[in-house]
Design a protein around this motif. Structure first.
Motif, short mmCIF file in Angstrom:
data_model
loop_
_atom_site.label_atom_id
_atom_site.label_comp_id
_atom_site.label_asym_id
_atom_site.label_seq_id
_atom_site.Cartn_x
_atom_site.Cartn_y
_atom_site.Cartn_z
N ASP A 251 0.81 -1.22 0.00
CA ASP A 251 0.00 0.00 0.00
C ASP A 251 0.84 1.27 0.00
O ASP A 251 0.33 2.36 0.03
N SER A 252 2.21 1.14 -0.04
CA SER A 252 2.98 2.36 -0.28
C SER A 252 3.06 2.69 -1.78
O SER A 252 3.58 3.72 -2.17
N LEU A 253 2.54 1.78 -2.61
CA LEU A 253 2.51 2.03 -4.06
C LEU A 253 1.28 2.88 -4.40
O LEU A 253 0.34 2.94 -3.61
N LYS A 260 -3.48 -3.88 -8.25
CA LYS A 260 -3.10 -4.87 -9.27
C LYS A 260 -2.30 -6.02 -8.63
O LYS A 260 -2.56 -7.20 -8.89
N PHE A 261 -1.33 -5.63 -7.77
CA PHE A 261 -0.52 -6.68 -7.13
C PHE A 261 -1.37 -7.54 -6.19
O PHE A 261 -1.18 -8.75 -6.10
N ALA A 268 -1.16 -14.41 1.12
CA ALA A 268 -0.21 -13.49 1.75
C ALA A 268 1.23 -13.82 1.35
O ALA A 268 2.08 -12.92 1.23
N LEU A 269 1.51 -15.10 1.13
CA LEU A 269 2.88 -15.48 0.75
C LEU A 269 3.21 -14.95 -0.65
O LEU A 269 4.33 -14.53 -0.92
N ASP A 270 2.22 -14.96 -1.50
CA ASP A 270 2.39 -14.42 -2.85
C ASP A 270 2.69 -12.93 -2.80
O ASP A 270 3.53 -12.43 -3.56
N VAL A 271 2.01 -12.24 -1.88
CA VAL A 271 2.26 -10.80 -1.72
C VAL A 271 3.74 -10.60 -1.38
O VAL A 271 4.44 -9.76 -1.96
N GLU A 272 4.24 -11.42 -0.43
CA GLU A 272 5.66 -11.33 -0.03
C GLU A 272 6.57 -11.50 -1.25
O GLU A 272 7.56 -10.80 -1.41
#
Ligand SMILES: C[S@@+](CC[C@H](N)C(=O)[O-])C[C@H]1O[C@@H](n2cnc3c(N)ncnc32)[C@H](O)[C@@H]1O
Length: 482
Positions: A251-253, A260-261, A268-272
């Motif tokens: 969320d800093s983007l 999109k991400f 959550a692992l995919d986010v990492e």
């Protein structure tokens, strides 16, 4: 064999691991009464200060190298520590007879051992960790380590005919230095990365040891985070979070990019993993637990109220005469400057910076913040507490406030008989001492003039003046225990 010069690593500290455990819904064993295993503990530079800090806990450090274990044992003997065992032993020889541990630390090892040993590390984390236990495993990670891998390949290629370790590192360092000099004025992306690499080398007090072990070992295979997460799953373990909190989250983007991400991430692992691609992450310090535990980051006051808070940030004043009370900007010890509009966050950070590097328990911190900011808060005392608790929680996950499961023993007042910790005293003749925050502090020398007959008063005055200024500095270094 060249011994690896061991350093303390504050991110491996059981107090921090336990705090993360609490924040994610675990009930970890208090660090003051626990069992800790460090695998690949080297010369004990990390585990010995912990054993000193928690005399009622039991610490076991194992390492393949008898030379390093011997160096550590001498320090253990000098400090007369009875709660630590350092053993020359392979990770491969650990088993169920070693019992269960509340915390398992594997720092700077996992990437540097063959796959068989990696598997065994995870087996031990599964089989020798208590149900609510926490493991810390650090490793080199892609895509960021790709550049370092080029450096490693270059060093290995250049030294392929050289056997002697010292000659190998001298030759490798010479080549890196030549490359740095040749590209000093270039702003090509690769050369900027090279300069960053050069700066990192400068930060090590024993660069030869660092190069030899971190770059020139036979095994060093960086991998992607998702591969590590998969390996954990295969061993009945799960990833909780990284021990190093950064200020970067999806969320800093910009909002549409973050969305999109989020959309392409399955969990959550995919986010990492996507964060690693975005940040070009090079190194991870993963905190891990048993897969059966329901891990979540939901905020609740109960999760933080038994913890202790500290900060390394200092207020930045508009001018030297500005009252600290008005500071809204802060600077971390790493030099990062930030400001916050949030009044309660400002008060919390100012309060903590006043007692830096000491800790304060959360209920007392909340009380202190309440006193400072009555008009900003609700009348309902419970709601006030919740609000401040939430601020503490948010500051922690923004990487500007520390949470620990045990208080630090450092003393801020200079007593009539100021005393540095035995570890600091023992290591004082070397270039760095370990402070009570598990950080390395550079040492210096006090220069005294040659003593001349009949000039005792002058000499005494010089000693007095130097001691006074050093004493003012020592409490903030976190080395005083009385
Ligand atoms: C890069 S050093 C890191 C030492 C220390 N953890 C640190 O970060 O300062 C890696 C250490 O792992 C040890 N090691 C490698 N393979 C091992 C094994 N199979 N069993 C025990 N120790 C091992 C090495 O002897 C070395 O001390």
């Amino acid at each position: 064999m060249t011994p690896y010069a061991g350093d303390p690593y504050c991110l491996t500290h059981p107090s921090l691991l336990a705090a993360f455990g609490c924040l994610y819904g675990l009930s970890p064993t208090p660090p003051a009464n626990c069992r800790v295993l460090e695998m690949g503990s080297g010369d004990g530079g990390n585990i010995i200060p912990m054993a000193y800090e928690f005399p009622k806990s039991e610490f076991i450090g194992i390492d393949l190298s008898p030379v390093q274990i011997g160096i550590g044992q001498k320090i253990v003997d000098s400090l007369e520590l009875e709660n630590i065992l350092l053993e020359t032993r392979s990770i491969m020889d650990m088993g169920s007879t070693d019992g269960k541990f509340d915390y398992i630390i594997v720092h700077g090892v996992y990437s540097w051992v063959p796959d068989m040993v990696k598997e065994k590390v995870l087996d031990i984390c599964r089989n020798n960790l208590v149900d609510q236990g926490i493991a810390y495993i650090s490793y080199n990670v892609l895509p960021g380590w790709q550049f370092n891998k080029s450096m490693r390949d270059m060093m290995l290629y250049r030294t392929r005919h050289i056997k002697d370790p010292k000659e190998r590192t001298d030759t490798a360092l010479d080549l890196v230095t030549t490359m740095l000099e040749a590209t000093a004025d270039s702003n090509r992306f690769y050369d900027v990365q090279l300069r960053f690499f050069g700066k990192t080398l400068q930060s090590f007090h024993d660069v030869s040891s660092y190069l030899l072990h971190d770059y020139m070992e036979a095994d060093n295979d960086p991998f992607y985070f998702h591969e590590f997460a998969g390996a954990l799953k295969n061993h009945g373990l799960q990833y909780i979070c990284d021990a190093e909190q950064t200020d970067f989250e999806l969320d800093s983007l910009p909002a549409d990019a973050a969305a999109k991400f989020e959309e392409v991430s399955e969990n959550a692992l995919d986010v990492e993993q996507y964060v690693d691609f975005l940040k070009n992450t090079r190194f991870r310090h993963s905190i891990v637990c048993h897969e059966e535990i329901d891990v979540n980051q939901d905020y609740s006051l109960e999760r933080i109220e038994h913890l202790f808070a500290a900060t390394d940030v200092v207020p930045v004043l508009d001018s030297p005469d500005s009252p600290i009370k008005e500071a809204t900007a802060f600077r971390t010890s790493g030099g990062r400057r930030f400001s916050t509009e949030h009044f309660l966050a400002q008060v919390t950070l100012r309060k903590l910076s006043e007692i830096k590097p000491s800790t304060i328990d959360i209920p007392s911190l909340i009380q202190a913040v309440k006193k400072e900011a009555p008009s900003e808060l609700e009348r309902d005392s419970k709601k006030q507490t919740e609000k401040i608790g939430h601020v503490v929680y948010a500051l922690f996950f923004n990487g500007v406030l520390e949470l620990l499961a045990a208080p630090r023993r450092c003393v801020l007042e200079i007593s009539d008989c100021p005393t540095a910790s035995p570890i600091a005293r023992l290591l004082a003749p070397s270039r760095r001492v370990t402070n009570l925050m598990m950080e390395g502090v550079r040492t210096g020398r006090v220069d005294l003039p040659n003593h001349k007959e009949g000039r005792e008063d002058k000499t005494r005055e010089l000693i007095h003046n130097q001691l006074e200024s050093i004493l003012q500095h020592l409490p903030r270094c976190g080395v005083l225990v009385a």
